[in-house]
Enzyme design. Structure first.
Site, short mmCIF file in Angstrom:
data_model
loop_
_atom_site.label_atom_id
_atom_site.label_comp_id
_atom_site.label_asym_id
_atom_site.label_seq_id
_atom_site.Cartn_x
_atom_site.Cartn_y
_atom_site.Cartn_z
N ILE A 1 45.03 45.09 42.25
CA ILE A 1 43.67 44.74 42.67
C ILE A 1 42.90 44.11 41.51
O ILE A 1 42.20 43.11 41.68
CB ILE A 1 42.93 46.00 43.20
CG1 ILE A 1 43.61 46.52 44.48
CG2 ILE A 1 41.46 45.69 43.46
CD1 ILE A 1 43.06 47.84 45.00
N ASN B 1 38.12 48.90 36.82
CA ASN B 1 39.06 48.99 37.94
C ASN B 1 40.28 49.85 37.62
O ASN B 1 40.87 50.44 38.53
CB ASN B 1 39.50 47.56 38.30
CG ASN B 1 40.82 47.52 39.05
OD1 ASN B 1 40.86 47.69 40.26
ND2 ASN B 1 41.92 47.29 38.32
N LYS C 1 37.90 60.33 42.08
CA LYS C 1 37.21 59.17 42.67
C LYS C 1 35.82 59.55 43.20
O LYS C 1 34.89 58.75 43.12
CB LYS C 1 38.08 58.56 43.78
CG LYS C 1 39.32 57.85 43.23
CD LYS C 1 38.92 56.70 42.30
CE LYS C 1 40.11 55.87 41.88
NZ LYS C 1 39.73 54.72 41.03
N SER D 1 37.25 54.95 45.79
CA SER D 1 38.35 54.93 46.76
C SER D 1 37.83 55.60 48.03
O SER D 1 36.90 56.43 47.96
CB SER D 1 39.54 55.74 46.23
OG SER D 1 40.45 56.02 47.28
N TYR E 1 43.26 63.34 42.61
CA TYR E 1 42.86 61.94 42.77
C TYR E 1 41.53 61.85 43.50
O TYR E 1 40.61 61.13 43.08
CB TYR E 1 43.95 61.16 43.51
CG TYR E 1 43.62 59.70 43.74
CD1 TYR E 1 43.72 58.78 42.69
CD2 TYR E 1 43.19 59.23 44.99
CE1 TYR E 1 43.40 57.44 42.88
CE2 TYR E 1 42.87 57.89 45.18
CZ TYR E 1 42.98 57.00 44.13
OH TYR E 1 42.66 55.68 44.32
N LYS F 1 30.14 53.70 29.06
CA LYS F 1 29.31 53.96 27.87
C LYS F 1 29.37 52.77 26.89
O LYS F 1 28.33 52.29 26.42
CB LYS F 1 29.81 55.24 27.20
CG LYS F 1 28.91 55.75 26.12
CD LYS F 1 29.34 57.13 25.66
CE LYS F 1 28.51 57.54 24.46
NZ LYS F 1 28.90 58.85 23.94
N THR G 1 45.62 49.42 50.02
CA THR G 1 45.74 48.02 49.61
C THR G 1 47.13 47.78 49.04
O THR G 1 47.58 48.53 48.17
CB THR G 1 44.66 47.70 48.54
OG1 THR G 1 43.38 48.00 49.09
CG2 THR G 1 44.71 46.24 48.13
N1 LIG Z 1 45.91 50.16 46.06
C1 LIG Z 1 45.19 50.99 46.81
O1 LIG Z 1 45.51 51.26 47.98
C2 LIG Z 1 43.91 51.58 46.26
C3 LIG Z 1 43.05 52.25 47.17
C4 LIG Z 1 41.87 52.80 46.70
C5 LIG Z 1 41.53 52.68 45.37
N2 LIG Z 1 42.39 52.03 44.51
C6 LIG Z 1 41.98 51.94 43.11
O2 LIG Z 1 41.97 50.58 42.70
C7 LIG Z 1 42.24 50.50 41.29
C8 LIG Z 1 43.38 49.53 41.06
O3 LIG Z 1 44.52 50.07 41.68
P1 LIG Z 1 45.81 49.21 42.04
O4 LIG Z 1 46.22 49.65 43.40
O5 LIG Z 1 45.61 47.78 41.77
O6 LIG Z 1 46.87 49.86 41.01
P2 LIG Z 1 48.00 49.20 40.08
O7 LIG Z 1 48.81 50.35 39.60
O8 LIG Z 1 48.69 48.08 40.78
O9 LIG Z 1 47.15 48.57 38.88
C9 LIG Z 1 46.48 49.41 37.98
C10 LIG Z 1 46.44 48.72 36.62
O10 LIG Z 1 45.74 49.59 35.73
C11 LIG Z 1 46.47 49.66 34.52
N3 LIG Z 1 46.21 50.95 33.85
C12 LIG Z 1 46.69 52.18 34.22
N4 LIG Z 1 46.28 53.10 33.35
C13 LIG Z 1 45.53 52.46 32.43
C14 LIG Z 1 44.85 52.88 31.26
N5 LIG Z 1 44.89 54.17 30.84
N6 LIG Z 1 44.17 51.96 30.53
C15 LIG Z 1 44.14 50.67 30.92
N7 LIG Z 1 44.79 50.20 32.00
C16 LIG Z 1 45.47 51.10 32.76
C17 LIG Z 1 47.92 49.52 34.91
O11 LIG Z 1 48.72 49.09 33.81
C18 LIG Z 1 47.82 48.48 36.02
O12 LIG Z 1 47.91 47.16 35.53
C19 LIG Z 1 42.53 51.94 40.84
O13 LIG Z 1 41.35 52.51 40.30
C20 LIG Z 1 42.90 52.64 42.13
O14 LIG Z 1 42.70 54.02 42.09
C21 LIG Z 1 43.55 51.49 44.93
#
Ligand SMILES: NC(=O)c1ccc[n+]([C@@H]2O[C@H](COP(=O)([O-])OP(=O)(O)OC[C@H]3O[C@@H](n4cnc5c(N)ncnc54)[C@H](O)[C@@H]3O)[C@@H](O)[C@H]2O)c1
Length: 252
Positions: free
Chosen positions: A22, A95, A166, A148, A162, A129, A195
């Site tokens: 995302i 994100n 959130k 989320s 989780y 911050k 997603t």
């Molecule tokens: N995909 C879904 O269905 C969904 C639904 C609701 C919320 N979200 C939220 O959306 C956001 C993005 O999720 P996504 O699905 O794209 O996940 P993803 O795992 O595809 O991408 C997450 C990215 O964050 C990076 N990351 C992880 N830990 C990190 C850290 N400590 N420091 C810096 N970068 C870090 C990872 O390397 C990765 O590139 C997240 O906060 C997730 O909780 C996702």
């Protein structure tokens, strides 16, 4: 003109977790809207690759910054690098987030609980911050957190840590917004529903389809418009709110 007011030309942005998923889509959208974007990620290689791809596709300036958001020193260094390269920070999209495996309360270890909170909650706090600190002197800024649907409703399969992380991010958004608006900083958040990304837990897909009134899951592109809206001046009267993009899951 209304469409002109969505433009982000000349703005300087950062997106955490933008190496893939995302966050990558959100960074691409900000660049398409005219912003220069720092691609921040734990995995340096993905950040570099995404930064190069977005620069090629949009012609906007991009930089890759490796950072662990759960580490405050790493976050401070990341924001310093963005300021050194871009001169200022106008838009910050927090994100990056993780989800520990879906399991019941008695099976979640202390380390798993800590890891979940260290990234999603403490990591978002570290970013908020450091970003507020450099935006306050400008008297304006946009901070967009990522919640989320699990921060609202309880997912049928157990994922208490989780969900709690959130819900806390969504409430942090409100509390931060109330405090920072006097500096012209707007804090809001988006809350995605299921997603399609590389590491999506397959078990969430069936649960989503059982309840959601829409017949598909989301893609990173489904969240792009919301973030451009929240990053642009069009949303300047929106303070401490959440845009839920979930195909209607939470209305059922
Ligand atoms: N995909 C879904 O269905 C969904 C639904 C609701 C919320 N979200 C939220 O959306 C956001 C993005 O999720 P996504 O699905 O794209 O996940 P993803 O795992 O595809 O991408 C997450 C990215 O964050 C990076 N990351 C992880 N830990 C990190 C850290 N400590 N420091 C810096 N970068 C870090 C990872 O390397 C990765 O590139 C997240 O906060 C997730 O909780 C996702």
């Amino acid at each position: 003109m209304i469409l002109d007011r969505f433009k982000l030309n000349g703005k300087k942005a950062l997106v955490t977790g933008a190496g893939r998923g995302i966050g990558r889509g959100l960074a691409q959208a900000l660049a398409e809207a005219g912003a220069d974007v720092a691609i921040v990620d734990l995995i340096a290689e993905n950040a570099e690759k995404t930064a190069a791809e977005i620069n090629r596709a949009t012609g906007r300036r991009t930089i890759a910054v490796s950072c662990d958001i759960s580490n405050a020193e790493s976050v401070n260094a990341m924001v310093e690098k963005v300021i050194a390269e871009f001169g200022r920070l106008d838009i910050a999209v927090n994100n990056a987030g993780i989800s520990i495996p879906i399991k019941g309360i008695l099976d979640v270890s202390a380390d798993e609980w800590k890891k979940q909170m260290d990234v999603n909650l403490n990591g978002t706090w570290n970013c908020l911050k450091a970003e507020a600190k450099v935006m306050i002197p400008n008297g304006y800024g946009k901070i967009i957190n990522t919640g989320s649907i699990c921060g609202h409703v309880i997912w049928p399969d157990p994922q208490l840590p989780y969900s709690v992380s959130k819900a806390a991010v969504i409430h942090m958004t409100r509390a931060a917004a109330a405090e920072l608006i006097k500096h012209g900083i707007r804090v809001n958040c988006i809350s995605p529903g299921v997603t399609k990304v590389a590491d999506l837990f397959p078990e969430v897909v069936d649960v989503f389809f059982k309840t959601a009134p829409i017949d598909r899951f989301g893609s990173p592109a489904d969240h792009q418009g919301a973030v451009v809206y929240l990053a642009s001046e069009v949303s300047d009267f929106m303070v401490g709110q959440e845009l839920v993009l979930d195909g209607g899951y939470t209305i059922m």
